[in-house]
Design a protein around this motif. Structure first.
Motif, PDB file in Angstrom:
ATOM      1  N   THR A 113      37.187  49.118   0.621  1.00  0.00           N
ATOM      2  CA  THR A 113      38.167  49.013  -0.455  1.00  0.00           C
ATOM      3  C   THR A 113      37.496  48.526  -1.729  1.00  0.00           C
ATOM      4  OG1 THR A 113      38.743  46.795   0.292  1.00  0.00           O
ATOM      5  CG2 THR A 113      40.084  48.600   1.087  1.00  0.00           C
ATOM      6  N   ARG A 114      38.135  48.786  -2.862  1.00  0.00           N
ATOM      7  CA  ARG A 114      37.516  48.474  -4.147  1.00  0.00           C
ATOM      8  C   ARG A 114      38.150  47.250  -4.789  1.00  0.00           C
ATOM      9  NH1 ARG A 114      37.918  53.773  -3.581  1.00  0.00           N
ATOM     10  NH2 ARG A 114      36.051  55.047  -3.843  1.00  0.00           N
ATOM     11  N   GLU A 115      37.290  46.378  -5.249  1.00  0.00           N
ATOM     12  CA  GLU A 115      37.688  45.251  -6.074  1.00  0.00           C
ATOM     13  C   GLU A 115      38.870  44.465  -5.506  1.00  0.00           C
ATOM     14  OE1 GLU A 115      35.953  44.152  -8.672  1.00  0.00           O
ATOM     15  OE2 GLU A 115      34.544  45.752  -8.224  1.00  0.00           O
ATOM     16  N   PRO A 116      38.753  43.951  -4.291  1.00  0.00           N
ATOM     17  CA  PRO A 116      39.846  43.103  -3.784  1.00  0.00           C
ATOM     18  C   PRO A 116      39.851  41.760  -4.495  1.00  0.00           C
ATOM     19  CG  PRO A 116      38.007  43.060  -2.258  1.00  0.00           C
ATOM     20  CD  PRO A 116      37.650  44.066  -3.330  1.00  0.00           C
ATOM     21  N   THR A 117      41.021  41.127  -4.548  1.00  0.00           N
ATOM     22  CA  THR A 117      41.155  39.769  -5.072  1.00  0.00           C
ATOM     23  C   THR A 117      41.362  38.840  -3.883  1.00  0.00           C
ATOM     24  OG1 THR A 117      42.116  40.534  -7.146  1.00  0.00           O
ATOM     25  CG2 THR A 117      42.515  38.236  -6.536  1.00  0.00           C
ATOM     26  N   ILE A 118      40.386  37.972  -3.638  1.00  0.00           N
ATOM     27  CA  ILE A 118      40.445  37.043  -2.508  1.00  0.00           C
ATOM     28  C   ILE A 118      40.079  35.669  -3.058  1.00  0.00           C
ATOM     29  CG2 ILE A 118      39.570  36.492  -0.203  1.00  0.00           C
ATOM     30  CD1 ILE A 118      38.708  39.462  -0.020  1.00  0.00           C
ATOM     31  N   GLN A 119      41.049  34.775  -3.130  1.00  0.00           N
ATOM     32  CA  GLN A 119      40.775  33.490  -3.751  1.00  0.00           C
ATOM     33  C   GLN A 119      41.657  32.398  -3.152  1.00  0.00           C
ATOM     34  OE1 GLN A 119      41.543  34.602  -7.794  1.00  0.00           O
ATOM     35  NE2 GLN A 119      43.714  34.198  -7.668  1.00  0.00           N
ATOM     36  N   ARG A 120      41.198  31.182  -3.343  1.00  0.00           N
ATOM     37  CA  ARG A 120      41.910  30.018  -2.826  1.00  0.00           C
ATOM     38  C   ARG A 120      43.063  29.655  -3.749  1.00  0.00           C
ATOM     39  NH1 ARG A 120      38.946  24.352  -1.028  1.00  0.00           N
ATOM     40  NH2 ARG A 120      40.815  23.189  -0.435  1.00  0.00           N
ATOM     41  N   GLN A 121      44.171  29.235  -3.141  1.00  0.00           N
ATOM     42  CA  GLN A 121      45.313  28.738  -3.904  1.00  0.00           C
ATOM     43  C   GLN A 121      45.760  27.419  -3.268  1.00  0.00           C
ATOM     44  OE1 GLN A 121      48.568  31.406  -4.632  1.00  0.00           O
ATOM     45  NE2 GLN A 121      47.478  32.344  -6.323  1.00  0.00           N
ATOM     46  N   GLY A 122      45.690  26.347  -4.061  1.00  0.00           N
ATOM     47  CA  GLY A 122      46.086  25.044  -3.538  1.00  0.00           C
ATOM     48  C   GLY A 122      45.084  24.526  -2.526  1.00  0.00           C
ATOM     49  N   ASP A 123      45.550  23.643  -1.637  1.00  0.00           N
ATOM     50  CA  ASP A 123      44.659  22.997  -0.674  1.00  0.00           C
ATOM     51  C   ASP A 123      44.350  23.862   0.532  1.00  0.00           C
ATOM     52  OD1 ASP A 123      44.554  20.739  -2.263  1.00  0.00           O
ATOM     53  OD2 ASP A 123      46.296  19.805  -1.280  1.00  0.00           O
TER      54      ASP A 123
ATOM     55  N   GLY B 247      42.371  31.434 -15.524  1.00  0.00           N
ATOM     56  CA  GLY B 247      43.423  32.308 -15.013  1.00  0.00           C
ATOM     57  C   GLY B 247      43.048  32.921 -13.679  1.00  0.00           C
ATOM     58  N   SER B 248      43.944  33.734 -13.153  1.00  0.00           N
ATOM     59  CA  SER B 248      43.712  34.421 -11.892  1.00  0.00           C
ATOM     60  C   SER B 248      44.415  35.761 -11.933  1.00  0.00           C
ATOM     61  CB  SER B 248      44.243  33.600 -10.715  1.00  0.00           C
ATOM     62  OG  SER B 248      45.643  33.425 -10.817  1.00  0.00           O
ATOM     63  N   GLY B 249      43.870  36.721 -11.182  1.00  0.00           N
ATOM     64  CA  GLY B 249      44.511  38.016 -11.037  1.00  0.00           C
ATOM     65  C   GLY B 249      44.765  38.712 -12.359  1.00  0.00           C
ATOM     66  N   PRO B 250      46.024  39.007 -12.665  1.00  0.00           N
ATOM     67  CA  PRO B 250      46.363  39.764 -13.878  1.00  0.00           C
ATOM     68  C   PRO B 250      45.899  39.092 -15.162  1.00  0.00           C
ATOM     69  CG  PRO B 250      48.243  39.676 -12.386  1.00  0.00           C
ATOM     70  CD  PRO B 250      47.213  38.747 -11.838  1.00  0.00           C
ATOM     71  N   VAL B 251      45.932  37.753 -15.202  1.00  0.00           N
ATOM     72  CA  VAL B 251      45.503  37.044 -16.414  1.00  0.00           C
ATOM     73  C   VAL B 251      44.031  37.309 -16.682  1.00  0.00           C
ATOM     74  CG1 VAL B 251      45.225  34.785 -17.482  1.00  0.00           C
ATOM     75  CG2 VAL B 251      47.265  35.277 -16.130  1.00  0.00           C
ATOM     76  N   ARG B 252      43.218  37.289 -15.622  1.00  0.00           N
ATOM     77  CA  ARG B 252      41.793  37.568 -15.791  1.00  0.00           C
ATOM     78  C   ARG B 252      41.568  39.014 -16.217  1.00  0.00           C
ATOM     79  NH1 ARG B 252      38.281  34.643 -11.150  1.00  0.00           N
ATOM     80  NH2 ARG B 252      36.663  35.284 -12.603  1.00  0.00           N
ATOM     81  N   GLY B 253      42.386  39.935 -15.691  1.00  0.00           N
ATOM     82  CA  GLY B 253      42.266  41.332 -16.102  1.00  0.00           C
ATOM     83  C   GLY B 253      42.536  41.504 -17.585  1.00  0.00           C
TER      84      GLY B 253
END
Length: 553
Positions: A201-211, A509-515
């Motif tokens: 898959t192309r360009e997945p978004t995988i990131q930590r949120q909170g604890d 930012g994250s996701g759409p904000v970074r885009g």
């Protein structure tokens, strides 16, 4: 006066040509995408006529980088998962039992016999028969403590040891729990990323949120259920000695034993030893294959340490069964016919080709350190993405046409020159995004629309300054030269402040904000370049050829 050296002209023309060249593959998106997929498939699994045909659909000497489409444009799956970090505490303490046992055995003359007691998941409790030797026992177990390697745990040990009558209680320290949480989340992110990358898959978004939460967004995948099947399984592979079989899952398993169901036969249960001989952490590779009967299997290979442990066990237990356990289900329980020193083997079962391929992907990526609980899941269809792309195209075309008309009516020939630079600017934006492998999202399209409007700001500043200089009875060449010179500081200041904002949005930012931040930042860089260099070069070439006595802006 107006004079641009030849080398500068060549550099400006070269940069524009490269930008447009790297943007060109996006005009043939599906063809180039098929070419890229085929090239990767050929490198990974060899050539086939279909793959070679797809790879030949685009010349190899041309750039093939594309602006990747984000989840909201391409469609795909969105998951928000909670990582059960507390499960890791129990696994960690259970793994310490052999060390604690061996340390207390060295003090047997003082502490007497030792016996592990039933314990809560976050404790390891051990009873000694001679309570008067408690201090010696505590000292022996405390000697097993290790310093914590983390910024927040400097000076702390990983375990705390206390005595309660004749029972030794071992727990993880708070600093170690925090460090374990961080390691668990980071390991979970890495393993999820490996599993997603395995399926291309192309360009997945995988990131930590909170604890203790993880956000996963994967464009191009069929559904949230498909994504959950790929990443939601812990895929923990272990090899255990088999104690016996039973049809009654409720019968007592015995001390330090487990009763697990068979994957192939739901009516059969295996009694196995709880402590594994080898775990999937010692695997170095797993591949789908077929056995001698043509049935799908998964072949695996251990690292040297795992191969040694596996080989030693098979040497000592020829003729005995052992269980291959995957996520608390016995995949198979073959009898050891001979010693296996090669460090490799195969997992067989009632697999389909797809199941064996997916199991190999999971085993290669590694086991998740803790179970995931999915709190939110969404499937975004490609039709919605197509609608978003179409709406974005319309917005860009409307903004583009409005700006072109405004500049042409407001500044005449100079406005047309600014419009030519604007066309080059938009092409360079896509070229830059393609070159860096950026992902375009719906907010990213908004960033491009905003760039179209901002791109002519610098030209407006220059042209208005030229007007002021012409009112002062300056000649055309001198007015143009002063216009660019005096407007430069305002152009740089305005764009640097906007670029700083884009950088902050990208970092925080994250996701759409970074885009949005990526496309805005790329647009600022190309806008400044085209406004300061490209429009000036076009005007200089025009002035050299026409040599007008007067100009009107």
């Amino acid at each position: 006066m107006l004079n641009i050296p030849l080398w500068k002209r060549i550099v400006i023309a070269t940069v524009c040509a490269l930008g447009l060249l790297y943007a060109m593959p996006n005009l043939f998106y599906e063809r180039v995408e098929g070419h890229n997929d085929a090239v990767k498939a050929i490198e990974a699994a060899g050539a086939t006529p279909e793959r070679e045909a797809a790879a030949g659909a685009w010349p190899g000497w041309l750039p093939s980088g594309l602006v990747n489409l984000g989840l909201d444009l391409r469609g795909g799956a969105h998951l928000l998962a909670e990582v059960k970090v507390a499960d890791v505490y129990a696994t960690r303490l259970d793994g310490m039992w052999p060390e604690v046992r061996d340390a207390l055995r060295d003090e047997r003359a003082t502490v007497g016999t030792i016996r592990r007691q039933p314990s809560p998941p976050d404790q390891l409790r051990v009873r000694i028969s001679q309570p008067e030797g408690m201090q010696a026992a505590l000292s022996a177990v405390r000697a097993l403590a290790r310093p914590i390697v983390s910024l927040t745990g400097v000076g702390s040990n990983d375990i705390e040891v206390q005595g309660e009558g004749d029972v030794i209680v071992v727990t993880l320290s708070e600093a170690e729990k925090q460090a374990t949480d961080d390691r668990t989340i980071q390991q979970t992110l890495e393993i999820i990323r490996r599993r997603v990358d395995e399926v291309g898959t192309r360009e997945p978004t995988i990131q930590r949120q909170g604890d203790d939460r993880v956000l996963i967004q994967v464009p191009g995948i069929g559904s949230a259920d498909e994504l959950k099947a790929l990443i939601g399984t812990t895929a923990r592979l272990t090899f255990h000695p088999v104690v016996g079989r039973t049809a009654n899952p409720d019968q007592p398993a015995g001390a330090r034993n487990l009763i697990l169901p068979s994957l192939d036969d739901p009516a059969t249960y295996y009694i196995i030893e709880q402590t594994p001989v080898v775990s999937g952490e010692d695997l170095t590779d797993a591949q789908p294959a077929f056995d001698q009967n043509g049935l799908p299997v998964v072949t695996f290979r251990f690292n040297p340490a795992g191969a040694r442990k596996f080989g030693d066990y098979t040497v000592e237990n020829v003729g005995s069964p052992f269980a291959i356990v995957l996520d608390n289900e016995v995949v198979s329980a073959p009898v050891i016919r001979e010693a296996i020193r090669s460090g490799s083997g195969q997992i067989s079962g009632n697999f389909t080709v797809e199941e064996s391929t997916q199991l190999a992907v999971l085993l290669r990526a590694g086991a998740l350190p803790a179970e995931l609980t999915f709190l939110e899941e969404r499937t975004i269809g490609p039709e919605l993405g197509a609608d978003s792309i179409e709406a974005g195209k319309v917005a860009c075309l409307v903004a583009f046409a409005a700006v072109l008309i405004f500049m042409a009516f407001s500044y005449g020939w100079f406005g047309i020159i600014a419009n030519i630079a604007l066309l080059i600017n938009v092409g360079m934006v896509f070229g830059l995004l393609s070159a860096i492998g950026a992902t375009l999202t719906l907010p990213g399209i908004a960033g491009i629309v905003l760039t179209i409007g901002m791109a002519v700001d610098a030209n407006v500043l220059v042209f208005e300054r030229i007007r002021e200089e012409l009112k002062g009875a300056k000649g055309p060449a001198r007015a143009i030269d002063l216009g660019y010179e005096k407007a430069l500081s305002a152009i740089v200041d305005a764009n640097i402040t906007t670029l700083i904002t884009a950088v902050i949005l990208f970092m925080l930012g994250s996701g759409p904000v970074r885009g949005f931040a990526v496309t805005l930042g790329a647009g600022i860089l190309t806008s400044v370049f085209t406004a300061i260099f490209v429009t000036r070069l076009i005007i200089v070439i025009w002035m050299e050829r026409r040599r007008p006595k007067t100009i009107t802006v």
